[in-house]
Design an enzyme around this catalytic site. Sequence first.
Site, PDB file in Angstrom:
ATOM      1  N   GLU A  91     -18.009   8.555  16.386  1.00 58.52           N
ATOM      2  CA  GLU A  91     -17.230   7.736  17.328  1.00 58.52           C
ATOM      3  C   GLU A  91     -16.812   8.567  18.518  1.00 58.52           C
ATOM      4  OE1 GLU A  91     -13.370   6.100  19.019  1.00 58.52           O
ATOM      5  OE2 GLU A  91     -13.873   8.073  18.167  1.00 58.52           O
TER       6      GLU A  91
ATOM      7  N   HIS B 185     -13.249   5.022  12.228  1.00 57.89           N
ATOM      8  CA  HIS B 185     -14.166   6.162  12.376  1.00 57.89           C
ATOM      9  C   HIS B 185     -13.664   7.337  11.560  1.00 57.89           C
ATOM     10  CE1 HIS B 185     -12.184   8.970  15.339  1.00 57.89           C
ATOM     11  NE2 HIS B 185     -11.623   7.880  15.834  1.00 57.89           N
TER      12      HIS B 185
ATOM     13  N   ASP C  16      -7.600   2.783  14.312  1.00 56.08           N
ATOM     14  CA  ASP C  16      -7.856   4.068  14.959  1.00 56.08           C
ATOM     15  C   ASP C  16      -6.522   4.649  15.405  1.00 56.08           C
ATOM     16  OD1 ASP C  16      -8.884   6.263  16.243  1.00 56.08           O
ATOM     17  OD2 ASP C  16     -10.323   5.148  17.468  1.00 56.08           O
TER      18      ASP C  16
ATOM     19  N   HIS D  25      -6.575  15.117  19.981  1.00 55.48           N
ATOM     20  CA  HIS D  25      -7.788  15.915  20.214  1.00 55.48           C
ATOM     21  C   HIS D  25      -7.482  17.407  20.289  1.00 55.48           C
ATOM     22  CE1 HIS D  25     -10.690  12.553  21.777  1.00 55.48           C
ATOM     23  NE2 HIS D  25     -10.247  12.338  20.546  1.00 55.48           N
TER      24      HIS D  25
ATOM     25  N   ILE E 210       0.868  -1.187   0.000  1.00 60.14           N
ATOM     26  CA  ILE E 210       0.000   0.000   0.000  1.00 60.14           C
ATOM     27  C   ILE E 210       0.899   1.231   0.000  1.00 60.14           C
ATOM     28  CG2 ILE E 210      -1.818   1.254   1.209  1.00 60.14           C
ATOM     29  CD1 ILE E 210      -2.693  -1.483   0.151  1.00 60.14           C
TER      30      ILE E 210
END
Length: 316
Positions: A170, A124, A199, A286, A43
Amino acid sequence: MKLSVSTRAATAGAVAMVTLLAGGTLADATTTTPPRPAAAPDIPVADVKAHLTRFQSIATANGGNRAHGRPGYKASLDYVKAKLDAAGFTTSVQQFTSSGRTGYNLVADWPGGDPGQVLMVGAHLDGVSSGPAINDNGSGSAAVLETALAVARTQYRPTKHLRFAWWGAEELGLVGSRHYVSRLTTGDRNRIDGYLNLDMVGSPNAGYFVYDDDPAIEKTFKDYFAGIGVPTEPDTEGDGRSDHASFKNAGIPVGGLFTGAGRLKSAAQAAKWGGTAGRAFDRCYHSSCDTTANIDDTALDRNSDAIAHAVWELSA
């Protein structure tokens, strides 16, 4: 010991004669074990990063984020769906409501394979509202997308049916994947042989963590990383905190990959993986700085190849 051509021929003839004398047929004598399916393709990390660049552009054009219920999320879903539609997947969009906003899951089925044996792969697609969410979880979404596109490019024909998914909301408590699983019939659940979750697979101070849930799936990932000389550890920081939990709670075998979030990398981990001890695996977790600059290319490349390897191995 390598036999010469003449010796191999004589040996084969002797085996055939013994088989015939024992009451078998010549076909029995010459039958060999079918070859294993072709290995998964590499990939290209550049192609995975191209998707991340697009997610970044989408966030920039839509208030700086790709969060649930915001325009950036729907634009991200539309981008992924268009890629899959063009590649020949059968796609469907599942709608739900959470926190007063409309959310969406995207599901893509690759034609063929045994519908009684389904291998699912997902990530997600949403992020928090404070930033573009490129590592969390553009990285997993992009790696799953590029693996799906590799299936199409190679016209892979697995024994099992392949289904890919991108989950919404999510970050609000696995809302999208829970919605999907809750609407499966008992028969639908029983037909899913396994669910693989990605994730955060490009953390800048990366670790290499493998979910220690289903033993067969875990072994597939661990064997891959052992084969490229990368040690792994069980995932403890993200255990139960991502969409695999929705499937696990329904009795479906799960596994997945993770490169770390806000937890600090230990000295022992830095010694075996590189990076900086005492620093978070992802200092921008985050946060507004979770941009395309917040990606370790090596980790992204290895984990993208690992998920493709698992898809080929577990669906054959």
